[in-house]
Structures are given as C-alpha cells and as structure tokens.
Design a protein around this motif. Structure first.
Motif, PDB file in Angstrom:
ATOM      1  N   GLN A 239       0.840  -1.204   0.000  1.00 29.56           N
ATOM      2  CA  GLN A 239       0.000   0.000   0.000  1.00 29.56           C
ATOM      3  C   GLN A 239       0.875   1.254   0.000  1.00 29.56           C
ATOM      4  O   GLN A 239       0.610   2.219  -0.735  1.00 29.56           O
TER       5      GLN A 239
ATOM      6  N   SER B 118      -1.579  -1.912  -6.639  1.00 34.07           N
ATOM      7  CA  SER B 118      -2.929  -2.453  -6.588  1.00 34.07           C
ATOM      8  C   SER B 118      -2.844  -3.882  -6.066  1.00 34.07           C
ATOM      9  O   SER B 118      -1.853  -4.584  -6.318  1.00 34.07           O
TER      10      SER B 118
ATOM     11  N   GLU C  77      -6.492  -5.089   3.996  1.00 31.49           N
ATOM     12  CA  GLU C  77      -6.970  -5.252   2.618  1.00 31.49           C
ATOM     13  C   GLU C  77      -7.827  -4.058   2.210  1.00 31.49           C
ATOM     14  O   GLU C  77      -7.662  -3.491   1.120  1.00 31.49           O
TER      15      GLU C  77
ATOM     16  N   PHE D 151      -6.680  -0.625   0.604  1.00 36.52           N
ATOM     17  CA  PHE D 151      -6.415  -0.449  -0.827  1.00 36.52           C
ATOM     18  C   PHE D 151      -7.609   0.173  -1.552  1.00 36.52           C
ATOM     19  O   PHE D 151      -7.452   0.715  -2.646  1.00 36.52           O
ATOM     20  N   GLN D 152      -8.790   0.066  -0.945  1.00 36.70           N
ATOM     21  CA  GLN D 152      -9.970   0.635  -1.580  1.00 36.70           C
ATOM     22  C   GLN D 152      -9.923   2.155  -1.653  1.00 36.70           C
ATOM     23  O   GLN D 152     -10.532   2.761  -2.546  1.00 36.70           O
TER      24      GLN D 152
ATOM     25  N   TYR E 160      -8.141  -2.065  -5.078  1.00 38.95           N
ATOM     26  CA  TYR E 160      -8.437  -3.386  -4.504  1.00 38.95           C
ATOM     27  C   TYR E 160      -9.354  -4.164  -5.448  1.00 38.95           C
ATOM     28  O   TYR E 160     -10.394  -3.669  -5.878  1.00 38.95           O
TER      29      TYR E 160
ATOM     30  N   ARG F 131     -10.950  -8.284  -6.117  1.00 40.32           N
ATOM     31  CA  ARG F 131     -11.170  -9.571  -5.462  1.00 40.32           C
ATOM     32  C   ARG F 131     -11.835 -10.552  -6.404  1.00 40.32           C
ATOM     33  O   ARG F 131     -12.726 -10.184  -7.170  1.00 40.32           O
TER      34      ARG F 131
END
Length: 338
Positions: A92, A97, A126, A129-130, A135, A137
C-alpha cells in the motif's frame, strides 16, 4: 501423545492431500476457463472485468489462498497473519494495486461472521487499498459464498467502505511495443475441478471430517514451497490451457504450489508436460501465486511491477518481516518467449 501422532500422520495427510485434493479433467478445465475468459473478453458478463494497465507505471501484487479461519487449531492462516499484514502495508505504501485471488476466507469450515470477527486487522489492511481504488477480489471454491452479491453486502460492508465487487476472473490488459494487446488472466483456478468447484460432498468432508481431525492434531499440511515447477496435475492443466492461446499469461492460486513462468526459469529440473511437447522447455505462460498459509508462516505471491514479473516470499527472519524475490523476469522478455 499429540506430538507423536503429528509426526506419524503428517506425511500421510500431506500425501493424501497431494493425491486427492483435486481431480481435474482436461476437458472440464479447458471448457470452464475458456468460457470465463471469453465472456470477460467480450465484456458481456458480470463474472469479471478488464483492467487496462501500463506495466511501466502500474504495479500489482497478487496473493491468494489465505484461508482465514477463526483462530482455533484448524485455522491454517493464524501463523501467517503478521507476515501478510506486513506485506500489505508495504504494498500500500508503494502504491500497488492488490488482487486477492480467492479462498481468502475458509468458509467450508466456518461461518463468514466468525471469520470476519477473528481477523479485523488483516481485513482492514486489505480494505485500505480501496481508498485509492486499488483493490480487486475474486472468489475461490472455499469462499464461493462471495459469488452472491447479497452475502458480500451483508457480511463485508462493515470492513470495506466502498461497494465491493467480487468477480470470478480479472483480465489485466496491456499493449506491447508493437501495439498488440496482451492479457494477463487472473482467476482462482478451481474452474472445471469437480472435487472443488462447488462440490457439496467435498465441502461436507472438509467441515465434518477433516476439520475435527486437524483441530485435534493441530496440523497444517501446507508445507513450505521448495520449488516452483509444474509438479501438480492441476497446475499442468493450467499450463496446457494457457499455452494453447496467443498473447495471454495466466495467473491462478488454488493448488497452494507456486509456479513461475511454467517452471522455465527455475533452477529445479523442468518437467515434460505432455507428449505434444518435443523438448523440456515450456512456454512461460502460466504462473501460480502459491498461498498465504504455509505451515512455517511464510506467504508467497506474484508481483507485476516495474515491468517485471516476480515470485516473492514474505517471511519472518530474526524478528524482521521482509520480502524475498524468489524468481523474476522482465515482462518484455516473457512476451518475447511466447
């Protein structure tokens, strides 16, 4: 007594897992992967997305197979959590990404709410990262529940501040110097495996037979990665499929066995894949992240960064958690070898 049973039974369970954990048929795997990739390529699906990127400036880290549990004796991830958090904090800070490639939560053994309650720090690492929209998935066979948008909303909304899409596949698309598009297809890798792909019998066996045995014996059968070649049958099928397509690299997880460039660039012997290949040199079309639940606490992943592909390991050495590059190759050189 438990220690003695561990020593006696550990080799047997590792062998059993290697032999029966996956039962893929080439026809099923090829059909499933081709269908998913073609749907994403035509952009006529909600199963995945195409992300365009510039390998000179856009960096990605791909981890898979954390199998977060509930911090009891059948949790494969607990010993790896601090390495994982350290890795995510590093990436990060470096503006990477993050692609979380499936089996992030162990939902064959546990309910989602209990897993989330056990790992708020890792999940928040996690979710960080948004903030910069970095982020991504996908779901795997052990967290197939995230295929359902309502489950994602109900269970993960308290962790992830923005709406979270969980896909089956992600295509990273870039251009070569000749302006030819090249795709890096990222998916968990369970597609077409009838023992893993939403199989109710396998789920029941894991939850009701393996989990109690693992809890009592305190076993983690995810042994450290000693090489990154195509020793697993499922990995070989992934290679065979990816090598049949043009201008595409494939990255999966699922097997917990790292693979770098189909084994071509490793120091370990490269194995002949099938009789259709006339030599022992494989095309560098397939990569596998390994996993984040090795029983020594290490985690492995794939970086796409600074124009390179890298297989990396994060480990704790003398109290210092750090990154080790196991294998690397320039993306340009990989493409030239296709």
């Amino acid at each position: 007594m438990r220690g003695l049973l561990q020593k006696i039974l550990m080799p047997f369970f590792v062998w059993l897992a290697e032999k029966f954990s996956a039962a893929p048929r080439q026809e099923d795997v090829f059909k499933s992967l081709s269908g998913l990739y073609n749907e994403i390529d035509t952009k006529d699906t909600s199963r995945g997305i195409v992300v365009t990127f510039n390998p000179a400036i856009d960096n990605f880290i791909i981890f898979s197979d954390q199998h977060k549990g509930t911090k009891n004796f059948d949790d494969d991830f607990e010993n790896n959590e601090l390495n994982y958090i350290a890795a995510l904090q590093y990436y990060q800070q470096q503006s990477y990404s993050f692609i979380n490639l499936g089996d992030a939560e162990e939902l064959w053994k546990n309910t989602a709410d209990k897993v989330i309650a056990a790992y708020p720090v890792a999940l928040n690492a996690e979710a960080n990262f948004q903030d910069a929209n970095k982020y991504y998935r996908t779901f795997g066979n052990h967290d197939l529940q995230w295929k359902n948008n309502l489950d994602v909303l109900l269970h993960l909304k308290t962790i992830f501040p923005k709406p979270l899409s969980v896909y089956e596949g992600i295509v990273l698309r870039t251009l070569t110097d000749e302006k030819i598009p090249v795709d890096i297809f990222c998916t968990h890798g369970h597609q077409g495996d009838k023992m893993s792909d939403n199989n109710a019998i396998s789920t029941w066996i894991i939850a009701h037979i393996w989990a109690p045995v693992q809890r009592f014996l305190r076993l983690n059968i995810n042994t450290p990665a000693n090489d990154s070649t195509l020793r697993n049958k499922h990995n070989r099928l992934m290679y065979e499929w990816s090598s049949s397509l043009k201008n595409m690299l494939l990255i999966t997880g699922h097997t917990h066995k790292p693979v770098f460039a189909s084994g071509k660039y490793t120091n370990a012997p490269v194995h002949k894949i099938n009789t259709a290949i006339n030599d022992n040199i494989t095309k560098p079309t397939y990569f596998n992240t390994g996993c984040c639940c090795f029983n020594d606490g290490d985690i492995t992943g794939i970086e796409i960064a600074q124009g390179y592909f890298r297989l990396v390991k994060w480990k704790n050495k003398n109290g210092v958690r750090g990154r080790i590059i196991l294998e690397e190759k320039r993306l340009k050189d990989l493409l030239n070898d296709l």
